[in-house]
Design a protein around this motif. Structure first.
Motif, short mmCIF file in Angstrom:
data_model
loop_
_atom_site.label_atom_id
_atom_site.label_comp_id
_atom_site.label_asym_id
_atom_site.label_seq_id
_atom_site.Cartn_x
_atom_site.Cartn_y
_atom_site.Cartn_z
N ARG A 1 -20.75 -18.41 -7.08
CA ARG A 1 -21.32 -19.62 -7.68
C ARG A 1 -21.81 -20.60 -6.62
NH1 ARG A 1 -16.54 -18.97 -10.86
NH2 ARG A 1 -16.98 -18.41 -13.05
N ALA A 2 -20.94 -20.90 -5.64
CA ALA A 2 -21.32 -21.85 -4.60
C ALA A 2 -22.51 -21.34 -3.81
CB ALA A 2 -20.13 -22.10 -3.66
N GLN A 3 -22.52 -20.04 -3.52
CA GLN A 3 -23.64 -19.45 -2.78
C GLN A 3 -24.93 -19.51 -3.60
OE1 GLN A 3 -20.63 -18.18 -3.10
NE2 GLN A 3 -19.85 -17.79 -1.05
N ALA A 4 -24.82 -19.38 -4.92
CA ALA A 4 -26.00 -19.46 -5.78
C ALA A 4 -26.62 -20.86 -5.69
CB ALA A 4 -25.62 -19.13 -7.22
N ILE A 5 -25.77 -21.89 -5.71
CA ILE A 5 -26.29 -23.26 -5.62
C ILE A 5 -26.90 -23.50 -4.25
CG2 ILE A 5 -25.64 -25.70 -5.66
CD1 ILE A 5 -23.41 -24.91 -7.66
N ARG A 6 -26.22 -23.05 -3.19
CA ARG A 6 -26.77 -23.22 -1.84
C ARG A 6 -28.11 -22.51 -1.70
NH1 ARG A 6 -21.32 -22.07 -0.12
NH2 ARG A 6 -20.25 -23.96 0.59
N ALA A 7 -28.21 -21.31 -2.24
CA ALA A 7 -29.45 -20.53 -2.14
C ALA A 7 -30.60 -21.23 -2.85
CB ALA A 7 -29.25 -19.13 -2.71
N VAL A 8 -30.35 -21.78 -4.03
CA VAL A 8 -31.39 -22.49 -4.76
C VAL A 8 -31.82 -23.74 -4.00
CG1 VAL A 8 -31.92 -23.75 -6.89
CG2 VAL A 8 -30.68 -21.58 -7.00
N ALA A 9 -30.85 -24.45 -3.42
CA ALA A 9 -31.18 -25.64 -2.62
C ALA A 9 -32.02 -25.27 -1.40
CB ALA A 9 -29.90 -26.35 -2.19
N LEU A 10 -31.67 -24.18 -0.75
CA LEU A 10 -32.43 -23.74 0.43
C LEU A 10 -33.82 -23.25 0.04
CD1 LEU A 10 -29.66 -21.96 2.52
CD2 LEU A 10 -30.96 -23.98 3.19
N SER A 11 -33.94 -22.61 -1.14
CA SER A 11 -35.27 -22.17 -1.58
C SER A 11 -36.17 -23.37 -1.83
CB SER A 11 -35.16 -21.31 -2.83
OG SER A 11 -34.83 -22.08 -3.97
N TRP A 12 -35.58 -24.48 -2.34
CA TRP A 12 -36.36 -25.72 -2.48
C TRP A 12 -36.84 -26.19 -1.11
CZ3 TRP A 12 -34.92 -30.35 -0.13
CH2 TRP A 12 -35.76 -31.43 -0.40
N LEU A 13 -35.95 -26.20 -0.13
CA LEU A 13 -36.32 -26.63 1.21
C LEU A 13 -37.38 -25.72 1.81
CD1 LEU A 13 -35.91 -28.41 3.70
CD2 LEU A 13 -34.04 -26.90 4.38
N PHE A 14 -37.21 -24.41 1.67
CA PHE A 14 -38.18 -23.45 2.21
C PHE A 14 -39.57 -23.67 1.64
CE2 PHE A 14 -35.16 -19.76 3.57
CZ PHE A 14 -34.48 -20.65 4.38
N THR A 15 -39.62 -23.98 0.34
CA THR A 15 -40.91 -24.19 -0.33
C THR A 15 -41.53 -25.52 0.07
OG1 THR A 15 -40.11 -22.90 -2.21
CG2 THR A 15 -42.06 -24.24 -2.57
N ALA B 1 -22.55 -23.17 -12.87
CA ALA B 1 -22.04 -22.89 -11.52
C ALA B 1 -21.18 -24.04 -11.02
CB ALA B 1 -23.21 -22.64 -10.57
N TRP B 2 -21.65 -25.28 -11.17
CA TRP B 2 -20.86 -26.44 -10.73
C TRP B 2 -19.57 -26.54 -11.53
CZ3 TRP B 2 -21.21 -29.09 -6.44
CH2 TRP B 2 -22.45 -29.26 -5.80
N LEU B 3 -19.66 -26.34 -12.85
CA LEU B 3 -18.49 -26.44 -13.71
C LEU B 3 -17.47 -25.34 -13.43
CD1 LEU B 3 -20.33 -27.33 -17.02
CD2 LEU B 3 -18.65 -28.80 -15.89
#
Length: 430
Positions: free
Chosen positions: A24-38, A124-126
Motif C-alpha cells: 500500500r505505502a509503495q503504491a502511494i509513493r509510486a503514484v506520487a513519483l509518477s506525478w513528479l516524473f510527468t 491505501a491510506w486507510l
C-alpha cells in the motif's frame, strides 16, 4: 532513469509500476513519483511520449496492489464508508456519461480513471497502520520540501522561468503547477506549525519560503487558495471538533509564533510601498485590473461565459463529464493498440460552474455532498489536513483539476486522501 534519456525515461514508469505492486505505502509513493516524473521541467528531464501511457501503467499497478490487499480479496465484504461513497459517486458519473455525454467514451474512461485512483488512494491510506501512515506522510512532506529546495538554485537562472519568462516554475514544467504545489506544501507546513506548542525553526523557515515561492510563481489562484484555505481551517476546525482554538492550534499563542508574526508585521510596514506594488502586480498579473475580482474575471470570464451558455441550454443533464465546453475543439489522444482515449485535456477553471455544466444540477448536488463529507473527515482535529483539503479545493476555483488523474490533479488526490483518512482522535476524560 527519468532524467538521463528518453528511452530510460519511458522505462522509469515501468520500474515504478513494479515498485507499486509491493504494498500500500509503495503504491502511494509510486503514484506520487509518477506525478513528479510527468511534471518535471524539460530543462531538467528528457521529454518522453510514453509519459501518458506510463502514468496509466503506474496507476493500474497501484490500484491492483490495493485491491490485492483489500478485504474483498480476502473474501470479506466490508468497505470503508467514504471509499464506498466515492465508488458510488464515480459509478453515477459513469452512468451519466453513458446516457447523456456528447463524448461517452471520454466521459466514461475519465470517470473510471478518477474513481479507481481516488478510491485506491483512500483505501491505501486507510489500510496503513498508525506508524506506517505517519512515516509515509513524513516521506511525502519531505519529498515536496526537497522539490522546493532543488528549485531554489533556478531562481537566478532563465531555466527557472522557462515557460513564460516571468513566473517561477522551479524544476517543474509550469508556474501553474509549481505555484499550487508550493501552496499545498505551505498549507501543510502552516497546519503543522500552529499544531506545535513550540513551533520549530525548520517549519517556520519552510512556511516563509513557500509564501515567497507562491508569490514568485505568479499563480494567483494558488496564493489566494493558500490564504483562504489556512484561514478557513483555523476558523472551521474548532466548530467541527468542538474544541477551542487553543486546544487545536496551541502554536498560535507560542512566543516564537507571536514574535515572528510581529517581526513580519514590522517588516511589512518597513517595505510597505514596495510590497504592495509587488502584491498588486501579482494579483493583476500583467492586466490593467484595479481589483482582484476584475483580474479574476479577465482571466476566467470567457471560460465562465462559454460554460454558462451550455448550462442555460440544458441545466439538468449537462454535456458530459470531462467534455470541453466547445466539444468540436477537443483534442483526444488515443493509445496506439486499442484506440482508447488516454488524454483529452480541457481548460475550464471555476470547479462549481464546470461541474454544473458537465453533470447538471443533480450532479452538482451529489458532488457537493461528497465534498462536505470530505471536509468533515479532513477536519478531525487536524489543522494541517483540513488546511490542505481546503487549499486543494480552492485551487479548483482557477484550475479545474480535482477530477483529473493527469497533471496537478494526481497530487491533489494523494493529499486529500491522506487528509480524509486521518483517524479520529481519542477523547480522554478530564
Amino acid at each position: 532513469m527519468r532524467v538521463v534519456s528518453e528511452p530510460t525515461a519511458g522505462l522509469s514508469y515501468v520500474a515504478l509500476s513494479g515498485y507499486a505492486l509491493i504494498g500500500r505505502a509503495q503504491a502511494i509513493r509510486a503514484v506520487a513519483l509518477s506525478w513528479l516524473f510527468t511534471m518535471l521541467s524539460p530543462a531538467i528531464a528528457a521529454e518522453t511520449s510514453f509519459s501518458t501511457v506510463g502514468r496509466f501503467l503506474v496507476l493500474g499497478a497501484a490500484i491492483a496492489a490495493v485491491l490485492l490487499r483489500s478485504r474483498l480479496a480476502r473474501g470479506r465484504s466490508e468497505t470503508h464508508n467514504f471509499v464506498f461513497a466515492t465508488v458510488l459517486l464515480g459509478g453515477g458519473i459513469v452512468i451519466h456519461g453513458l446516457l447523456f455525454s456528447s463524448y461517452p467514451a471520454v466521459s466514461v474512461l475519465k470517470a473510471v480513471s478518477w474513481t479507481a485512483t481516488t478510491a485506491a488512494m483512500l483505501a491505501a491510506w486507510l489500510g496503513l497502520g498508525k506508524e506506517a501512515r505517519s512515516r509515509l506522510a513524513t516521506d511525502l512532506f519531505g519529498g515536496l520540501t526537497l522539490l522546493m529546495v532543488f528549485s531554489l538554485p533556478l531562481l537566478w537562472s532563465p531555466l527557472g522561468y522557462l515557460r513564460n519568462g516571468s513566473g517561477f516554475q522551479g524544476i517543474l514544467n509550469h508556474p501553474q503547477v509549481f505555484g499550487p504545489t508550493a501552496a499545498l506544501l505551505g498549507a501543510w507546513a502552516i497546519g503543522t506549525l500552529v499544531a506545535q506548542r513550540r513551533p520549530s525553526w525548520a517549519i517556520t523557515v519552510l512556511v516563509a519560503a513557500c509564501l515567497v515561492l507562491v508569490l514568485l510563481s505568479e499563480a494567483r489562484t494558488a496564493g489566494i487558495a493558500l490564504v483562504l484555505g489556512v484561514g478557513g481551517a483555523v476558523m472551521m476546525l474548532p466548530m467541527m471538533a468542538g474544541k477551542p482554538v487553543n486546544a487545536i492550534a496551541p502554536g498560535i499563542k507560542s512566543r516564537r509564533f507571536v514574535g515572528l508574526a510581529s517581526l513580519a508585521v514590522v517588516g511589512m510596514l518597513a517595505v510597505g510601498p514596495a510590497l504592495m506594488d509587488r502584491i498588486e502586480s501579482y494579483l493583476a498579473k500583467g492586466t490593467s485590473s484595479d481589483t482582484v475580482v476584475e483580474a479574476y474575471y479577465k482571466s476566467r470570464g470567457d471560460l465562465i461565459v462559454e460554460m454558462w451558455g451550455n448550462i442555460k441550454t440544458d441545466p439538468f443533464r449537462g454535456i458530459g463529464f470531462g467534455v470541453a465546453s466547445n466539444s468540436s475543439e477537443m483534442k483526444v489522444q488515443r493509445d496506439p493498440l486499442f484506440g482508447l482515449p488516454v488524454a483529452a485535456p480541457i481548460e475550464k477553471g471555476v470547479m462549481p460552474v464546470a461541474v454544473l455544466e458537465e453533470l447538471g444540477a443533480p450532479g452538482l448536488l451529489v458532488v457537493a455532498a461528497w465534498v462536505v463529507v470530505l471536509l468533515r473527515r479532513s477536519g478531525r482535529e487536524n489543522v494541517a489536513g483540513l488546511a490542505v483539503t481546503l487549499t486543494a479545493l480552492l485551487v479548483n476555483m482557477g484550475e479545474y483539476v480535482l477530477f483529473s488523474t493527469g497533471g496537478m490533479g494526481l497530487l491533489l488526490i494523494i493529499l486529500i486522501a491522506w487528509a480524509a483518512s486521518a483517524p479520529r482522535a481519542r477523547r480522554v476524560p478530564s
